[in-house]
Design a protein around this motif. Structure first.
Motif, PDB file in Angstrom:
ATOM      1  N   GLN A  94       0.817  -1.325  -0.085  1.00  0.00           N
ATOM      2  CA  GLN A  94      -0.208  -0.095  -0.055  1.00  0.00           C
ATOM      3  C   GLN A  94       0.924   1.259   0.056  1.00  0.00           C
ATOM      4  O   GLN A  94       2.111   1.291   0.371  1.00  0.00           O
ATOM      5  CB  GLN A  94      -0.915   0.040   1.025  1.00  0.00           C
ATOM      6  N   THR A 113      -3.418   6.321   1.725  1.00  0.00           N
ATOM      7  CA  THR A 113      -4.833   6.501   0.980  1.00  0.00           C
ATOM      8  C   THR A 113      -5.494   5.126   0.704  1.00  0.00           C
ATOM      9  O   THR A 113      -6.388   5.234  -0.096  1.00  0.00           O
ATOM     10  CB  THR A 113      -4.751   7.599  -0.106  1.00  0.00           C
ATOM     11  N   LYS A 114      -5.075   4.221   1.391  1.00  0.00           N
ATOM     12  CA  LYS A 114      -5.495   2.744   0.990  1.00  0.00           C
ATOM     13  C   LYS A 114      -7.018   2.626   1.190  1.00  0.00           C
ATOM     14  O   LYS A 114      -7.699   2.057   0.328  1.00  0.00           O
ATOM     15  CB  LYS A 114      -4.738   1.721   1.800  1.00  0.00           C
ATOM     16  N   GLU A 115      -7.487   3.317   2.377  1.00  0.00           N
ATOM     17  CA  GLU A 115      -8.976   3.179   2.513  1.00  0.00           C
ATOM     18  C   GLU A 115      -9.425   4.617   2.688  1.00  0.00           C
ATOM     19  O   GLU A 115      -8.837   5.097   3.754  1.00  0.00           O
ATOM     20  CB  GLU A 115      -9.223   2.005   3.574  1.00  0.00           C
ATOM     21  N   ASN A 116     -10.546   4.673   2.345  1.00  0.00           N
ATOM     22  CA  ASN A 116     -11.272   6.048   2.648  1.00  0.00           C
ATOM     23  C   ASN A 116     -10.373   7.406   2.718  1.00  0.00           C
ATOM     24  O   ASN A 116     -10.791   8.297   3.650  1.00  0.00           O
ATOM     25  CB  ASN A 116     -11.763   5.937   4.196  1.00  0.00           C
ATOM     26  N   TRP A 121      -2.454   5.656   9.596  1.00  0.00           N
ATOM     27  CA  TRP A 121      -2.094   4.162  10.041  1.00  0.00           C
ATOM     28  C   TRP A 121      -1.361   3.696  11.020  1.00  0.00           C
ATOM     29  O   TRP A 121      -0.337   4.648  11.210  1.00  0.00           O
ATOM     30  CB  TRP A 121      -1.939   3.288   8.733  1.00  0.00           C
ATOM     31  N   ARG A 137      -5.408   0.705  10.275  1.00  0.00           N
ATOM     32  CA  ARG A 137      -6.198   1.833  10.034  1.00  0.00           C
ATOM     33  C   ARG A 137      -6.374   2.665  11.485  1.00  0.00           C
ATOM     34  O   ARG A 137      -7.103   1.787  12.178  1.00  0.00           O
ATOM     35  CB  ARG A 137      -6.878   2.075   9.070  1.00  0.00           C
ATOM     36  N   ASP A 140     -10.824   7.331  10.597  1.00  0.00           N
ATOM     37  CA  ASP A 140     -11.778   7.161   9.456  1.00  0.00           C
ATOM     38  C   ASP A 140     -12.572   8.354   9.511  1.00  0.00           C
ATOM     39  O   ASP A 140     -13.851   8.561   9.592  1.00  0.00           O
ATOM     40  CB  ASP A 140     -12.646   5.939   9.842  1.00  0.00           C
ATOM     41  N   THR A 229      -8.316  -4.694   9.974  1.00  0.00           N
ATOM     42  CA  THR A 229      -7.224  -4.683   8.915  1.00  0.00           C
ATOM     43  C   THR A 229      -6.044  -4.771   9.962  1.00  0.00           C
ATOM     44  O   THR A 229      -5.204  -4.253  10.928  1.00  0.00           O
ATOM     45  CB  THR A 229      -6.892  -2.949   8.657  1.00  0.00           C
TER      46      THR A 229
END
Length: 751
Positions: A94, A113-116, A121, A137, A140, A229
């Motif tokens: 990632q 920027t892997k999720e949302n 992280w 992560r 959020d 995760t």
């Protein structure tokens, strides 16, 4: 027979050299280089984390990754002697940027920027092996997170996010409020914005009513609402608390460099830079503010603001980059003294937290102080600056000064600051250095070093007990990510020359020869003009205006540090104010005259001038004041000084440089406006501008191109709808170099 034998021996000796012949630098080579970030040493002194950006030209994408390299103990000598070589990517699946170790060294935080979107992280680390055992992560938050910092106890993490200030009226619902407003904006068919103040857009984006705020979030909060995760840990959005509520940017906007916020060693206080002046567009008055970190989750914005204190209220100019001393007694920071002047030199200040007294570190050089750091025992500050010796080589070097208050010294009548007795001022390095930080044991520093011939790599320097100014230690290069690419490339070193410029002052120029240079040949010239205008050419690396790449296809590159350039003292910088086309233009022409007379390999009948930002302005000025060049390239240059004032976002810059507004000092704006000399335009010109450039609006480029076309001057315009002041996207950059070099080749006859 003997002659044949000699020829065979010559051929045998020559073959290895031929097989190892280096080739000219190409754009594709430049995109293959990894872009190394600042070093981050582990608390146990074993490892150094850093980010490195990979460029995928075919995908038109830049991706940062976190790397690790072993760091030998300072008492063990160079890591290479211990067989501790080889940096390696530590998170490969990632994107990962800005790594920051936890205080216990068992994990590190990073941005991905892997999720949302952009979020914080956490990576767990096996410190013995220097390996990541899992990632999760942490945040959020719909408005995104960046710029993370650990609290000293490792329980919390700070981060920044661009949020709607009206949402902070209800802390418990702030995250939900921001999420709702962002979703409404995304779904709305109407994208109109309503402004009621200046600075409604900045650099390359419209602010859209949002402000940068600093949040704090606990690290260890279990929640079943986040996807698993790795270890399955995360945090609830509601756990993030806003420490800088209000309709202000906190921290202030920055293009990079040292953070504009820091935590005290006990983790109880946050210091950050913020500008609370009524009209931000005409103000450089960034102040330092402090606020307690530990607040009840339901604390109202008014409660937080009541405990927030401006600690540099007495200085109407910029204060920035706070950094607490490890013992907690001091806050060091950079400060300017002239309101409205973004190019006033930055001084190195320290503030006594107990008394509030501020003291100016006496510096022997009249130059900006850049990146700085404390020694672990709080007795010294190491910083980056330049002086005459370093400037002669085009470098900025590392210095140190002992922090010793001189309580008997009188206070400055204007600033109220007390001077410091500087017990020792020492040059530490010779190189173009930056991003310095101490290792845990305090006898070694890590920093990045670059030159015209290679991009940044990380260096380690163990400080000797005694420094010999005539024989400074070179240190050890820890990272070698780009060696394989650069080993194949023929590059030329930067050469310095001096000449008599405007006012009879000594002015410095630089020259770069093409690869496989032959002194018996004549070479065309690319004459590069830097931006700022308060900037400077030097022995440093650039991906946007790379002199080596400009020289690669058979050109001599010449660069002049005209009046207004940094590194030669404040008086030299100030010489450009209200004199944009005066002394700087004289320096440029005299510098080129000197080079033509001094270097017989220069073909003065095949010269093209190229510049961006102020350099673009200088090209536009040249258009109306000399016909000596075969062609010109004007990138993001001011063409009409009055329209440029009316369309820029940072009005303080134009107000300072032209000593007022077009309505209060019309004569100055007219005197130095290139568009009023258009009847003299003759030289073929390539115009380049980006739609998202809000420093110098795209209309400046359109006006110039329209004028050239109506006058019948050979011209083209390269327009980027998706770029700002800088061309950053890989394929756009490729087109930029191809178009610029093609234009110059066309008019100099190079094929």
């Amino acid at each position: 027979m003997r002659r044949a034998l000699v020829l065979i021996l010559v051929l045998i000796c020559t073959l290895p050299a031929l097989s190892q012949a280096k080739r000219p630098f190409t754009f594709e080579d430049m995109m293959a280089l990894k872009r190394v970030g600042e070093p981050v040493p582990s608390p146990d002194g074993k490892w150094v984390l850093f980010s490195a950006v990979d460029v995928d030209l075919a995908a038109d994408k830049k991706t940062p990754h976190v790397w690790i390299v072993p760091l030998a103990s300072e008492t063990q000598g160079p890591s290479t002697a211990l067989g501790m070589t080889g940096e390696r990517m530590i998170i490969a699946d990632q994107d990962a940027d800005r790594p920051r170790w936890s205080p216990d060294g068992k994990r590190f935080a990073f941005i991905s920027t892997k999720e949302n979107g952009s979020q914080v992280w956490i990576a767990d680390v096996d410190s013995a092996a220097g390996a990541v055992t899992g990632v999760r992560r942490l945040t959020d938050i719909k408005s995104g997170a960046g710029g993370e910092l650990w609290s000293p106890d490792g329980k919390n993490i700070l981060f920044t996010s661009d949020v709607y200030p009206g949402c902070d009226n209800s802390p418990a619902d702030e995250a939900a409020c921001n999420a709702k407003r962002l979703e409404e904006w995304k779904e709305s068919k109407v994208k109109a914005l309503l402004f009621d103040r200046l600075l409604y857009r900045h650099w390359n984006a419209y602010k859209e009513g949002k402000r940068s705020h600093i949040f704090v979030v606990p690290v260890e909060v279990k929640t079943p609402t986040l996807p698993n995760t790795g270890a399955g840990w995360g945090t609830l959005v509601s756990e993030a608390r806003d420490l800088t509520p209000g309709d202000y940017d906190a921290p202030v906007f920055s293009l990079g460099g040292q953070d504009d916020y820091a935590l005290s060693p006990d983790g109880q206080e946050l210091c950050y830079a913020s500008n609370h002046d009524k009209v931000e567009a005409i103000s450089t008055n960034n102040d330092l503010w402090i606020v307690p970190v530990n607040w009840d989750a339901n604390a109202k914005p008014a409660d937080v603001l009541a405990k927030t204190k401006n600690i540099t209220v007495d200085n109407p100019a910029s204060d920035s980059n706070p950094l607490y001393s490890p013992d907690g007694k001091w806050i060091a920071y950079r400060a300017q003294q002239r309101p409205g002047d973004e190019s006033d030199r930055f001084r190195l200040m320290i503030l006594d937290r107990a008394t509030g007294e501020k003291r100016n570190l006496a510096q022997p050089m009249d130059d900006w102080i850049n990146w700085f750091t404390w020694t672990p025992d709080s007795s010294e500050i190491f910083f980056v600056a330049t002086d005459a010796e370093a400037r002669n080589r085009g470098q900025t070097t590392i210095w140190s000064t002992t922090v010793a208050p001189n309580m008997s010294a009188p206070k400055n009548l204007h600033s109220g600051e007390r001077a410091l007795a500087v017990i020792s001022m020492k040059r530490i390095t010779r190189g173009y250095d930056d991003d310095l930080v101490f290792t845990r044991e305090g006898r070694a520093i890590l920093f990045t070093r670059m030159s015209l011939e290679h991009p940044s790599q990380i260096q380690r320097l163990v400080l000797p007990a005694r420094l010999d100014p005539s024989d400074l230690p070179q240190g050890e290069q820890l990272t070698h990510l780009n060696d394989s690419v650069l080993s194949q490339i023929a590059m030329s070193p930067l050469e310095s020359f001096w000449f008599e410029g405007a006012y009879g002052d000594k002015v410095q120029g630089f020259l770069v020869k093409p690869p496989n240079f032959d002194a018996g040949k004549k070479y065309p010239v690319k004459f590069l003009i830097h931006g700022g205008p308060e900037g400077a050419w030097g022995d440093d690396w650039s991906y946007r205006w790379n002199p080596e790449l400009f020289a690669a296809n058979g050109y001599v590159v010449i660069m002049i540090n005209f009046h207004g350039s940094t590194g030669y003292g404040q008086k030299f910088i100030d010489a450009i104010n209200d004199d944009w086309g005066g002394a700087p233009f004289e320096d440029l022409m005299k510098g080129l005259d000197y080079a033509e007379k001094t270097y017989p390999f220069i073909d003065k009948d095949r010269e093209c001038a190229l510049g961006a930002s102020y350099g673009g302005y200088a090209i536009n000025w040249i258009l109306g004041h000399t016909d000596r060049f075969k062609c010109l390239v004007s990138h993001d240059g001011m063409f009409n000084s009055t329209s440029a004032w009316g369309t820029t976002e940072e009005l303080w810059f134009n107000d300072w440089e032209f000593k007022g507004t077009p309505y209060t000092n019309r004569d100055s704006y007219d005197k130095w406006s290139p568009h009023l000399y258009a009847t003299k335009f003759k030289t073929p010109t390539l115009v380049i501008h980006g739609q998202l450039d809000y420093r110098l609006d795209v209309s400046e480029g359109f006006q110039l191109f329209t004028t050239l076309q109506r006058l019948g001057v050979p011209s083209k315009m390269l327009y980027f709808p998706d770029e700002g002041h800088w061309v950053l996207k890989p394929q756009n950059s490729q087109l930029w170099y191809r178009t610029v070099n093609g234009w110059v080749d066309q008019w100099t006859g190079v094929r």
